[in-house]
Scaffold this motif. Structure first.
Motif, PDB file in Angstrom:
ATOM      1  N   THR B  72     -13.740  62.593  25.348  1.00 60.91           N
ATOM      2  CA  THR B  72     -12.492  63.039  25.980  1.00 60.91           C
ATOM      3  C   THR B  72     -11.258  62.498  25.254  1.00 60.91           C
ATOM      4  OG1 THR B  72     -12.321  61.206  27.525  1.00 60.91           O
ATOM      5  CG2 THR B  72     -13.682  63.064  28.211  1.00 60.91           C
ATOM      6  N   GLN B  73     -10.087  63.005  25.693  1.00 61.00           N
ATOM      7  CA  GLN B  73      -8.832  62.651  25.018  1.00 61.00           C
ATOM      8  C   GLN B  73      -8.554  61.155  25.050  1.00 61.00           C
ATOM      9  OE1 GLN B  73      -9.591  64.799  27.465  1.00 61.00           O
ATOM     10  NE2 GLN B  73      -7.650  65.608  28.214  1.00 61.00           N
ATOM     11  N   ASP B  74      -9.028  60.479  26.105  1.00 59.78           N
ATOM     12  CA  ASP B  74      -8.719  59.053  26.170  1.00 59.78           C
ATOM     13  C   ASP B  74      -9.820  58.191  25.541  1.00 59.78           C
ATOM     14  OD1 ASP B  74     -10.544  59.440  28.136  1.00 59.78           O
ATOM     15  OD2 ASP B  74      -9.362  58.572  29.761  1.00 59.78           O
ATOM     16  N   ASP B  75     -10.719  58.802  24.794  1.00 66.92           N
ATOM     17  CA  ASP B  75     -11.700  58.037  24.015  1.00 66.92           C
ATOM     18  C   ASP B  75     -11.156  57.875  22.596  1.00 66.92           C
ATOM     19  OD1 ASP B  75     -13.937  57.488  25.800  1.00 66.92           O
ATOM     20  OD2 ASP B  75     -14.118  59.663  25.928  1.00 66.92           O
ATOM     21  N   LEU B  76     -10.639  56.696  22.294  1.00 69.87           N
ATOM     22  CA  LEU B  76      -9.815  56.536  21.083  1.00 69.87           C
ATOM     23  C   LEU B  76     -10.338  55.471  20.128  1.00 69.87           C
ATOM     24  CD1 LEU B  76      -6.440  56.706  23.036  1.00 69.87           C
ATOM     25  CD2 LEU B  76      -7.439  58.500  21.599  1.00 69.87           C
ATOM     26  N   THR B  77     -11.542  54.953  20.385  1.00 71.26           N
ATOM     27  CA  THR B  77     -12.030  53.867  19.543  1.00 71.26           C
ATOM     28  C   THR B  77     -12.269  54.316  18.096  1.00 71.26           C
ATOM     29  OG1 THR B  77     -12.983  52.734  21.442  1.00 71.26           O
ATOM     30  CG2 THR B  77     -13.886  52.162  19.290  1.00 71.26           C
ATOM     31  N   ARG B  78     -12.814  55.540  17.907  1.00 73.75           N
ATOM     32  CA  ARG B  78     -13.035  56.031  16.532  1.00 73.75           C
ATOM     33  C   ARG B  78     -11.721  56.084  15.735  1.00 73.75           C
ATOM     34  NH1 ARG B  78     -15.511  59.251  19.346  1.00 73.75           N
ATOM     35  NH2 ARG B  78     -17.780  59.166  19.402  1.00 73.75           N
ATOM     36  N   GLU B  79     -10.703  56.681  16.348  1.00 68.53           N
ATOM     37  CA  GLU B  79      -9.396  56.779  15.683  1.00 68.53           C
ATOM     38  C   GLU B  79      -8.862  55.392  15.349  1.00 68.53           C
ATOM     39  OE1 GLU B  79     -10.445  58.449  18.201  1.00 68.53           O
ATOM     40  OE2 GLU B  79      -9.796  60.548  18.117  1.00 68.53           O
ATOM     41  N   ALA B  80      -9.022  54.451  16.281  1.00 66.43           N
ATOM     42  CA  ALA B  80      -8.501  53.103  16.066  1.00 66.43           C
ATOM     43  C   ALA B  80      -9.253  52.397  14.938  1.00 66.43           C
ATOM     44  CB  ALA B  80      -8.600  52.294  17.368  1.00 66.43           C
ATOM     45  N   LEU B  81     -10.568  52.623  14.854  1.00 68.55           N
ATOM     46  CA  LEU B  81     -11.344  51.996  13.773  1.00 68.55           C
ATOM     47  C   LEU B  81     -10.911  52.542  12.417  1.00 68.55           C
ATOM     48  CD1 LEU B  81     -14.964  51.847  15.247  1.00 68.55           C
ATOM     49  CD2 LEU B  81     -13.475  49.919  14.672  1.00 68.55           C
ATOM     50  N   ALA B  82     -10.677  53.855  12.355  1.00 68.52           N
ATOM     51  CA  ALA B  82     -10.210  54.451  11.095  1.00 68.52           C
ATOM     52  C   ALA B  82      -8.859  53.856  10.720  1.00 68.52           C
ATOM     53  CB  ALA B  82     -10.122  55.976  11.245  1.00 68.52           C
ATOM     54  N   ALA B  83      -7.975  53.701  11.715  1.00 66.93           N
ATOM     55  CA  ALA B  83      -6.652  53.121  11.440  1.00 66.93           C
ATOM     56  C   ALA B  83      -6.785  51.674  10.970  1.00 66.93           C
ATOM     57  CB  ALA B  83      -5.777  53.200  12.692  1.00 66.93           C
ATOM     58  N   ALA B  84      -7.646  50.902  11.636  1.00 68.69           N
ATOM     59  CA  ALA B  84      -7.808  49.493  11.255  1.00 68.69           C
ATOM     60  C   ALA B  84      -8.404  49.374   9.857  1.00 68.69           C
ATOM     61  CB  ALA B  84      -8.693  48.769  12.278  1.00 68.69           C
ATOM     62  N   ALA B  85      -9.312  50.304   9.514  1.00 68.31           N
ATOM     63  CA  ALA B  85      -9.943  50.258   8.185  1.00 68.31           C
ATOM     64  C   ALA B  85      -9.068  50.915   7.132  1.00 68.31           C
ATOM     65  CB  ALA B  85     -11.309  50.953   8.235  1.00 68.31           C
ATOM     66  N   GLY B  86      -8.010  51.633   7.548  1.00 64.67           N
ATOM     67  CA  GLY B  86      -7.143  52.330   6.607  1.00 64.67           C
ATOM     68  C   GLY B  86      -7.842  53.475   5.900  1.00 64.67           C
ATOM     69  N   VAL B  87      -8.723  54.166   6.628  1.00 64.83           N
ATOM     70  CA  VAL B  87      -9.453  55.302   6.047  1.00 64.83           C
ATOM     71  C   VAL B  87      -9.333  56.491   7.004  1.00 64.83           C
ATOM     72  CG1 VAL B  87     -11.122  53.815   4.851  1.00 64.83           C
ATOM     73  CG2 VAL B  87     -11.642  54.655   7.179  1.00 64.83           C
ATOM     74  N   PRO B  88      -9.573  57.713   6.501  1.00 63.02           N
ATOM     75  CA  PRO B  88      -9.534  58.866   7.418  1.00 63.02           C
ATOM     76  C   PRO B  88     -10.837  59.001   8.213  1.00 63.02           C
ATOM     77  CG  PRO B  88     -10.015  59.609   5.197  1.00 63.02           C
ATOM     78  CD  PRO B  88      -9.808  58.119   5.103  1.00 63.02           C
ATOM     79  N   LEU B  89     -10.801  59.796   9.291  1.00 61.11           N
ATOM     80  CA  LEU B  89     -12.029  60.196   9.983  1.00 61.11           C
ATOM     81  C   LEU B  89     -12.650  61.364   9.242  1.00 61.11           C
ATOM     82  CD1 LEU B  89     -11.009  60.075  13.766  1.00 61.11           C
ATOM     83  CD2 LEU B  89     -12.792  58.699  12.669  1.00 61.11           C
ATOM     84  N   VAL B  90     -13.952  61.325   9.058  1.00 61.19           N
ATOM     85  CA  VAL B  90     -14.657  62.367   8.327  1.00 61.19           C
ATOM     86  C   VAL B  90     -15.788  62.873   9.202  1.00 61.19           C
ATOM     87  CG1 VAL B  90     -15.976  62.889   6.237  1.00 61.19           C
ATOM     88  CG2 VAL B  90     -14.155  61.163   6.174  1.00 61.19           C
ATOM     89  N   ARG B  91     -15.942  64.200   9.272  1.00 57.27           N
ATOM     90  CA  ARG B  91     -17.034  64.723  10.106  1.00 57.27           C
ATOM     91  C   ARG B  91     -18.372  64.490   9.421  1.00 57.27           C
ATOM     92  NH1 ARG B  91     -15.548  69.307  13.970  1.00 57.27           N
ATOM     93  NH2 ARG B  91     -14.295  67.482  14.448  1.00 57.27           N
ATOM     94  N   ASP B  92     -19.333  63.946  10.155  1.00 54.61           N
ATOM     95  CA  ASP B  92     -20.658  63.643   9.617  1.00 54.61           C
ATOM     96  C   ASP B  92     -21.565  64.844   9.851  1.00 54.61           C
ATOM     97  OD1 ASP B  92     -22.585  61.016   8.985  1.00 54.61           O
ATOM     98  OD2 ASP B  92     -23.579  62.564  10.192  1.00 54.61           O
ATOM     99  N   PRO B  93     -22.114  65.444   8.778  1.00 52.49           N
ATOM    100  CA  PRO B  93     -22.891  66.680   8.962  1.00 52.49           C
ATOM    101  C   PRO B  93     -24.142  66.464   9.819  1.00 52.49           C
ATOM    102  CG  PRO B  93     -22.689  66.089   6.606  1.00 52.49           C
ATOM    103  CD  PRO B  93     -21.981  65.031   7.383  1.00 52.49           C
ATOM    104  N   ASP B  94     -24.797  65.314   9.686  1.00 49.97           N
ATOM    105  CA  ASP B  94     -25.998  65.067  10.498  1.00 49.97           C
ATOM    106  C   ASP B  94     -25.650  64.960  11.974  1.00 49.97           C
ATOM    107  OD1 ASP B  94     -27.498  65.056   8.223  1.00 49.97           O
ATOM    108  OD2 ASP B  94     -27.547  62.861   8.030  1.00 49.97           O
ATOM    109  N   LEU B  95     -24.566  64.256  12.271  1.00 49.81           N
ATOM    110  CA  LEU B  95     -24.151  64.142  13.678  1.00 49.81           C
ATOM    111  C   LEU B  95     -23.765  65.506  14.230  1.00 49.81           C
ATOM    112  CD1 LEU B  95     -21.999  60.864  13.694  1.00 49.81           C
ATOM    113  CD2 LEU B  95     -24.338  61.148  14.507  1.00 49.81           C
ATOM    114  N   GLU B  96     -23.087  66.321  13.388  1.00 54.83           N
ATOM    115  CA  GLU B  96     -22.684  67.651  13.836  1.00 54.83           C
ATOM    116  C   GLU B  96     -23.917  68.509  14.130  1.00 54.83           C
ATOM    117  OE1 GLU B  96     -19.921  69.518  11.180  1.00 54.83           O
ATOM    118  OE2 GLU B  96     -19.704  71.302  12.449  1.00 54.83           O
ATOM    119  N   ALA B  97     -24.914  68.432  13.247  1.00 58.84           N
ATOM    120  CA  ALA B  97     -26.145  69.198  13.461  1.00 58.84           C
ATOM    121  C   ALA B  97     -26.842  68.721  14.735  1.00 58.84           C
ATOM    122  CB  ALA B  97     -27.074  69.039  12.252  1.00 58.84           C
ATOM    123  N   GLY B  98     -26.826  67.404  14.953  1.00 55.71           N
ATOM    124  CA  GLY B  98     -27.445  66.853  16.165  1.00 55.71           C
ATOM    125  C   GLY B  98     -26.779  67.377  17.423  1.00 55.71           C
ATOM    126  N   LEU B  99     -25.449  67.462  17.388  1.00 60.43           N
ATOM    127  CA  LEU B  99     -24.702  68.022  18.526  1.00 60.43           C
ATOM    128  C   LEU B  99     -25.137  69.459  18.807  1.00 60.43           C
ATOM    129  CD1 LEU B  99     -20.941  67.034  18.069  1.00 60.43           C
ATOM    130  CD2 LEU B  99     -22.355  66.614  20.085  1.00 60.43           C
TER     131      LEU B  99
END
Lengths: 415, 415
Positions: B72-99
């Motif tokens: 949901t919109q208020d689930d923000l840990t992924r975005e925060a980890l990317a910001a803390a690491a200074g890297v972008p979020l990237v879609r993972d093809p295996d996770l997408e296939a699993g979904l």
């Protein structure tokens, strides 16, 4: 106003204790609209406590600290506050005199170790602890305020309510008196309670004033009304009409207020009528009796009962007729009525209350899990109520006990 | 190794939920000797989560984050980890296939919102979630590691045990397999259990190896043995002789292991012997019956019972002789024996178990609070046990039930 929470104690980090104080403080602060943005736990280490206080006050107007103000070597919150404020610890003569008085009453000398509880960072004031021995500390650091309270919940809660919260509200320019009123209901699920109060809640959200929260647990729903005002009397005056409106909307579902319990109310109603009660339980296996006998002094009202887990016991000990069991089964209104009448007669009680049904995990006699029949037998005869309760085996048993207690309560009230 | 904990969720700050995850993680990390120095709770805010991660990793080798990884919109840990690491979020093809696979099984399209659960900070790896839908995240930030897990306890606990803990131990250069064994005891207070194991604990503290913890609750004491080794099999092999030594020292006080319950063990012993039981309760008001009927399927063993809260009920329903009551009182071994025999006869059970005593708050028949008499009647006759239990009314009642269940267990074992 922004407030941070800081809990001190290595036992919290080890998980020996859950940080319930943070949850309690979070609820109280949310009720008055304070913005709690961060909650931290640190171990018993002066430097870490001090730097956590400094960090918290760099972001927030106030920090509420719990723990670390006892008399032992690992109680370090006072030292850390002095370090964070950059001031020395100074012995407070009033606190020292209080210590001497308290130990004199115990005919003991003050242990050397305990004198540290009379020390405060220079410029701080103590926070009275009416429920324990460790005084709290209020100290201004830069433009913020730190409050240190004991980790013992019932001491902390009283000190927060009496002293810290009014002080915080004054600092924030808010009305300083808060009054709660909890209405306790049985026989309505949380959604039904919320629906019944929906117009009142909508009006209060539009116009401001008293706030309303719903809290469901154990098959009961509590309604908490909260008022903020300049004075205690003004807050009480704000709540009174809203309590009346909520009671009007909820009717007899409200069985009590604040710290009342359903079993306590039932026992008190019986006592007022010089009446006694006996129980006949199947699916609940004795839980109803255990609830009714929970309170001290219940023995003049609760005579006892029969747990008829096996079908033959219903017949042999309660005299449930064989025809009833054969024609209707044991999961039936007819069986519930016969159980209630049987236990009333055999124990010579004013009222008999019975519970039969399907706790699960599987259906029984073709009746689904959650099917419950309650019987009540009294001077005017017997009646029954059939219910379909949600949940798993422990929930069905808990809800069944609440439903039986509540049915007896309503019957005693003439409903 | 230093580890910090970070829980994400405004509902935690509001106190709607207690941060039990931190306590659970603290216990698990303490068991393996990790140093948990700080535990923080922040709300659902990307900047605050990111800065908390950065701060934690400036002090510790790793941070374990719970919450904020749902769809949901208020689930923000992924975005925060990317910001803390200074890297972008990237879609993972295996996770997408699993979904896609998971939603195809439900005959539904993947909701647009859910795709964010397939996003990872660049360079991160997912952590499998065998009990739920939200995958975890492991990402290296500077010289530290952040692990993000769901806030749902049973999902988080499994992922931490299977993936995070072994990974942490490898990073710390420690053996990576941990095995626990809990021995459950009844009939001995915690101090007696600790005294019985004192030589073993002293030897283990001197020589290293398995660690031992004592956990008391509800009148029972658990002994938890923990072994760390390179492999699971090696840890099991370390624990086996220590479990044997502890069992030898504790004897028949050990009623089970791990998730066993005392009432479950008693019901199983009765079932093995094709035996049944009936209860006669006074001070416990039905609690013993409620315990014995707690487990599904207990109805083929537990027939039911009688709650004899009033003295006349002991006489009328159980046939306790008037002479016994007059000569010895109802708080007596003699009354307990008559109650057990009476309920056994009336319900036709193999065994009758009775409880009579003083739950408090005041003495009764001149006997102090905590006086409890247990009776057991069986094919070979009746015997009794008199106890003096500590605590207040609810504790005395709880301890009395444990003592009665345990006495029946020992009797069934021929002791």
């Amino acid at each position: 106003m922004r407030v941070e929470l800081l809990a001190v104690g290595t036992e919290l980090l080890f998980g020996d204790i859950v940080n319930g104080n943070a949850a309690w403080l979070g609820r109280r602060l949310a009720e008055v609209g304070a913005d709690v943005t961060t909650s931290v736990v640190v171990g018993d280490n002066v430097d870490r406590i001090a730097s956590s206080v400094t960090t918290a006050l760099s972001r927030a107007d106030a920090v509420v600290i719990t723990g670390g103000i006892g008399p032992t070597q690992d109680d370090l919150t006072r030292e850390a506050l002095a370090a964070a404020a950059g001031v020395p610890l100074v012995r407070d003569p009033d606190l020292e005199a209080g210590l001497r008085t308290r130990f004199a009453a115990l005919r003991r000398d003050v242990p050397e170790m305990n004198y540290k509880q009379a020390d405060l960072p220079a410029g701080a004031r103590p926070i009275a602890n009416p429920r324990g021995s460790a005084p709290g500390v209020r100290v201004e650091i830069g433009s913020g305020v730190a409050y240190a309270l004991p980790g013992v919940p019932h001491e902390m809660e009283r000190m927060f309510t009496d002293d810290v919260l009014p002080d915080l509200l004054r600092l924030g320019g808010q009305p300083a008196a808060i009054v709660h009123r909890v209405l306790r209901t049985a026989g309505m699920w949380e959604s039904a309670v919320a629906a019944a109060l929906e117009p009142q809640v909508a009006r209060l959200e539009r116009d401001g004033g008293v706030t309303v929260a719903f809290l469901a647990s154990g098959g009961q729903t509590r309604v908490r009304l909260t008022a903020k005002a300049e004075t205690y009397d003004a807050a009480v005056a704000m709540i009174a009409p809203e309590e009346a409106a909520a009671r009007a909307a909820l009717g007899s579902a409200v069985y009590g207020t604040d710290d009342d319990t359903l079993e306590g109310v039932v026992v008190a109603l019986l006592r007022d009528r010089s009446a006694t009660v006996a129980t006949a339980e199947s699916l609940t296996g004795g839980l109803l009796g255990a609830e009714l006998s929970r309170a001290p002094g219940s023995s003049d009202v609760y005579l006892g009962g029969v747990v008829t887990y096996a079908t033959e016991v219903k017949r042999d000990l309660l005299g449930v007729p064989e025809e009833v069991i054969e024609e209707y089964g044991v999961i039936s209104d007819e069986c519930a009525a016969a159980m209630a009448t049987g236990v009333r007669d055999r124990l010579g009680a004013t009222y008999g209350v019975s519970l039969t049904g399907v706790a699960g995990p599987t259906e029984q006699e073709g009746k689904p899990v959650g099917t419950v029949h309650i019987g009540i037998a009294g001077p005017a005869g017997a009646f029954t109520r059939a219910l379909r309760l949600p949940g798993d085996r422990p929930q069905v048993r808990t809800y069944a006990v609440v439903a039986a207690e509540n049915l007896l309560r309503l019957h005693l009230l003439g409903e």
